[in-house]
Design a protein around this motif. Structure first.
Motif, PDB file in Angstrom:
ATOM      1  N   LYS A  88       0.680  -1.168   0.008  1.00  0.00           N
ATOM      2  CA  LYS A  88      -0.052   0.023   0.124  1.00  0.00           C
ATOM      3  C   LYS A  88       0.877   1.303  -0.159  1.00  0.00           C
ATOM      4  O   LYS A  88       0.695   2.322  -0.683  1.00  0.00           O
ATOM      5  CB  LYS A  88      -0.896  -0.225   1.234  1.00  0.00           C
ATOM      6  N   GLN A  89       2.087   1.282   0.711  1.00  0.00           N
ATOM      7  CA  GLN A  89       2.954   2.336   0.895  1.00  0.00           C
ATOM      8  C   GLN A  89       3.484   2.745  -0.383  1.00  0.00           C
ATOM      9  O   GLN A  89       3.591   3.646  -0.772  1.00  0.00           O
ATOM     10  CB  GLN A  89       3.913   2.318   1.843  1.00  0.00           C
ATOM     11  N   LYS A  90       3.983   1.547  -0.966  1.00  0.00           N
ATOM     12  CA  LYS A  90       4.888   1.561  -2.333  1.00  0.00           C
ATOM     13  C   LYS A  90       3.763   2.161  -3.259  1.00  0.00           C
ATOM     14  O   LYS A  90       4.359   3.065  -4.082  1.00  0.00           O
ATOM     15  CB  LYS A  90       5.358   0.318  -2.814  1.00  0.00           C
ATOM     16  N   LEU A  91       2.742   1.553  -3.442  1.00  0.00           N
ATOM     17  CA  LEU A  91       1.693   2.213  -4.458  1.00  0.00           C
ATOM     18  C   LEU A  91       1.231   3.815  -4.342  1.00  0.00           C
ATOM     19  O   LEU A  91       1.278   4.543  -5.044  1.00  0.00           O
ATOM     20  CB  LEU A  91       0.303   1.504  -4.387  1.00  0.00           C
ATOM     21  N   ARG A  97      -3.542   4.889  -6.979  1.00  0.00           N
ATOM     22  CA  ARG A  97      -4.624   5.278  -6.163  1.00  0.00           C
ATOM     23  C   ARG A  97      -5.820   4.148  -6.406  1.00  0.00           C
ATOM     24  O   ARG A  97      -5.921   3.692  -7.398  1.00  0.00           O
ATOM     25  CB  ARG A  97      -5.164   6.642  -6.281  1.00  0.00           C
ATOM     26  N   TRP A  98      -6.371   3.944  -5.172  1.00  0.00           N
ATOM     27  CA  TRP A  98      -7.527   2.916  -5.050  1.00  0.00           C
ATOM     28  C   TRP A  98      -9.093   3.874  -5.472  1.00  0.00           C
ATOM     29  O   TRP A  98      -9.173   4.901  -4.877  1.00  0.00           O
ATOM     30  CB  TRP A  98      -7.971   2.067  -4.091  1.00  0.00           C
ATOM     31  N   THR A  99      -9.881   3.437  -6.086  1.00  0.00           N
ATOM     32  CA  THR A  99     -11.270   3.845  -6.264  1.00  0.00           C
ATOM     33  C   THR A  99     -12.082   3.025  -6.286  1.00  0.00           C
ATOM     34  O   THR A  99     -11.947   1.879  -6.735  1.00  0.00           O
ATOM     35  CB  THR A  99     -11.297   5.024  -7.635  1.00  0.00           C
ATOM     36  N   ARG A 100     -13.585   3.561  -5.845  1.00  0.00           N
ATOM     37  CA  ARG A 100     -14.572   2.592  -5.967  1.00  0.00           C
ATOM     38  C   ARG A 100     -15.118   2.704  -7.389  1.00  0.00           C
ATOM     39  O   ARG A 100     -15.719   3.755  -7.898  1.00  0.00           O
ATOM     40  CB  ARG A 100     -15.849   2.691  -4.859  1.00  0.00           C
ATOM     41  N   LEU A 115      -7.698  -0.314  -8.756  1.00  0.00           N
ATOM     42  CA  LEU A 115      -6.431   0.274  -8.793  1.00  0.00           C
ATOM     43  C   LEU A 115      -6.037   1.156 -10.090  1.00  0.00           C
ATOM     44  O   LEU A 115      -6.344   0.760 -11.098  1.00  0.00           O
ATOM     45  CB  LEU A 115      -5.280  -0.576  -8.446  1.00  0.00           C
ATOM     46  N   LEU A 116      -5.886   2.361  -9.847  1.00  0.00           N
ATOM     47  CA  LEU A 116      -5.491   3.454 -11.062  1.00  0.00           C
ATOM     48  C   LEU A 116      -4.373   3.833 -10.916  1.00  0.00           C
ATOM     49  O   LEU A 116      -3.754   4.196  -9.931  1.00  0.00           O
ATOM     50  CB  LEU A 116      -6.890   4.500 -11.061  1.00  0.00           C
ATOM     51  N   ASP A 117      -3.645   3.670 -12.087  1.00  0.00           N
ATOM     52  CA  ASP A 117      -2.124   4.303 -12.227  1.00  0.00           C
ATOM     53  C   ASP A 117      -2.081   5.731 -12.245  1.00  0.00           C
ATOM     54  O   ASP A 117      -3.068   6.317 -12.093  1.00  0.00           O
ATOM     55  CB  ASP A 117      -1.799   3.525 -13.468  1.00  0.00           C
ATOM     56  N   PRO A 118      -0.841   6.406 -12.276  1.00  0.00           N
ATOM     57  CA  PRO A 118      -0.845   7.726 -12.376  1.00  0.00           C
ATOM     58  C   PRO A 118      -1.568   8.387 -13.404  1.00  0.00           C
ATOM     59  O   PRO A 118      -1.936   9.366 -13.409  1.00  0.00           O
ATOM     60  CB  PRO A 118       0.649   8.073 -12.398  1.00  0.00           C
ATOM     61  N   GLN A 119      -1.600   7.665 -14.678  1.00  0.00           N
ATOM     62  CA  GLN A 119      -2.458   8.262 -15.774  1.00  0.00           C
ATOM     63  C   GLN A 119      -3.747   8.235 -15.521  1.00  0.00           C
ATOM     64  O   GLN A 119      -4.622   8.675 -16.542  1.00  0.00           O
ATOM     65  CB  GLN A 119      -1.996   7.527 -16.972  1.00  0.00           C
ATOM     66  N   GLY A 120      -4.353   7.316 -14.604  1.00  0.00           N
ATOM     67  CA  GLY A 120      -5.849   7.034 -14.455  1.00  0.00           C
ATOM     68  C   GLY A 120      -6.334   5.805 -15.225  1.00  0.00           C
ATOM     69  O   GLY A 120      -7.587   5.688 -15.070  1.00  0.00           O
ATOM     70  N   GLN A 121      -5.470   5.138 -15.601  1.00  0.00           N
ATOM     71  CA  GLN A 121      -5.810   3.678 -16.406  1.00  0.00           C
ATOM     72  C   GLN A 121      -5.973   2.720 -15.386  1.00  0.00           C
ATOM     73  O   GLN A 121      -5.179   2.522 -14.185  1.00  0.00           O
ATOM     74  CB  GLN A 121      -4.700   3.392 -17.237  1.00  0.00           C
ATOM     75  N   GLU A 122      -6.923   1.745 -15.350  1.00  0.00           N
ATOM     76  CA  GLU A 122      -7.194   0.708 -14.285  1.00  0.00           C
ATOM     77  C   GLU A 122      -6.245  -0.452 -14.420  1.00  0.00           C
ATOM     78  O   GLU A 122      -5.862  -0.932 -15.694  1.00  0.00           O
ATOM     79  CB  GLU A 122      -8.515   0.184 -14.654  1.00  0.00           C
ATOM     80  N   GLU A 126      -1.114  -6.391  -8.986  1.00  0.00           N
ATOM     81  CA  GLU A 126       0.217  -7.291  -9.446  1.00  0.00           C
ATOM     82  C   GLU A 126       1.048  -6.633 -10.435  1.00  0.00           C
ATOM     83  O   GLU A 126       2.246  -6.456 -10.428  1.00  0.00           O
ATOM     84  CB  GLU A 126      -0.306  -8.977  -9.739  1.00  0.00           C
ATOM     85  N   GLN A 127       0.319  -6.320 -11.514  1.00  0.00           N
ATOM     86  CA  GLN A 127       1.041  -5.579 -12.616  1.00  0.00           C
ATOM     87  C   GLN A 127       1.646  -4.340 -11.999  1.00  0.00           C
ATOM     88  O   GLN A 127       2.768  -3.780 -12.431  1.00  0.00           O
ATOM     89  CB  GLN A 127      -0.125  -5.173 -13.875  1.00  0.00           C
ATOM     90  N   ALA A 128       0.674  -3.529 -11.210  1.00  0.00           N
ATOM     91  CA  ALA A 128       1.376  -2.164 -10.356  1.00  0.00           C
ATOM     92  C   ALA A 128       2.659  -2.239  -9.816  1.00  0.00           C
ATOM     93  O   ALA A 128       3.533  -1.647  -9.924  1.00  0.00           O
ATOM     94  CB  ALA A 128       0.304  -1.535  -9.966  1.00  0.00           C
TER      95      ALA A 128
END
Length: 146
Positions: A88-91, A97-100, A115-122, A126-128
Motif C-alpha cells: 500500500k505504501q509503495k503504491l 490510487r484506489w477508487t470505487r 486500482l488506477l495508475d498515475p495516468q488514470g488507467q485501471e 500485481e501489474q502495478a
C-alpha cells in the motif's frame, strides 16, 4: 539375511522406542507415551492418528500440534498484514490510487475497488507492483533511448 526371510513381513522402525517392529502382526502400541514436544506423559488417545507411524499415532500430542498450528497461523497473518501495508505504501509513493467503481446500479448499488495508475488507467495490483519494481531497479544503461 536372505530376501525371502522378510516375505510377508511389514517391518518398520518405531520412532518412539527405536525398535524394528513387524506391523503385519498388529499395531506396535505405546500407551502411555511421552510427547516429543512438551515432554508430558499422556494416554495414546491424546495423540492424533498417523498411519505412517509404527503405533499409528503421532509422536507429538494433539495440544502441541494445535498450539503450533495456531502460532503458525498468527505468524502468517502478521506477515500478510506487513506485506499488505508495504505494498500500500509503495503504491502510494508511486501515485497509484484506489477508487470505487459501480458494478451494479440499483437502490442498493454494488461496488468494487479498482486500482488506477498515475495516468488514470485501471491496472491490477500485481501489474502495478511489477511495474514499480522494474522502475525502481533500472540501471542507467537500461533507460530507454528516444
Amino acid at each position: 539375511m536372505p530376501f525371502w526371510y522378510f516375505a510377508g513381513m511389514d517391518l518398520k522402525s518405531c520412532g518412539y522406542c527405536k525398535e524394528t517392529v513387524d506391523l503385519s502382526t498388529g499395531p506396535h502400541i505405546h500407551d502411555p507415551k511421552i510427547c516429543k514436544k512438551c515432554g508430558q506423559t499422556l494416554p495414546a488417545e491424546a495423540y492424533d492418528r498417523w498411519p505412517s507411524s509404527a503405533d499409528g499415532r503421532r509422536h507429538v500430542c494433539s495440544q502441541c500440534v494445535t498450539d503450533e498450528s495456531a502460532a503458525g497461523r498468527a505468524q502468517r497473518v502478521i506477515e500478510k498484514d506487513k506485506q499488505f501495508r508495504d505494498d500500500k505504501q509503495k503504491l502510494k509513493e508511486h501515485r497509484y490510487r484506489w477508487t470505487r467503481r459501480i458494478v451494479q446500479r440499483s437502490p442498493d448499488p454494488i461496488f468494487r475497488w479498482a486500482l488506477l495508475d498515475p495516468q488514470g488507467q485501471e491496472v491490477s495490483k500485481e501489474q502495478a507492483l511489477q511495474d514499480i519494481d522494474i522502475a525502481e531497479n533500472l540501471e542507467p544503461d537500461d533507460y530507454p533511448i528516444y
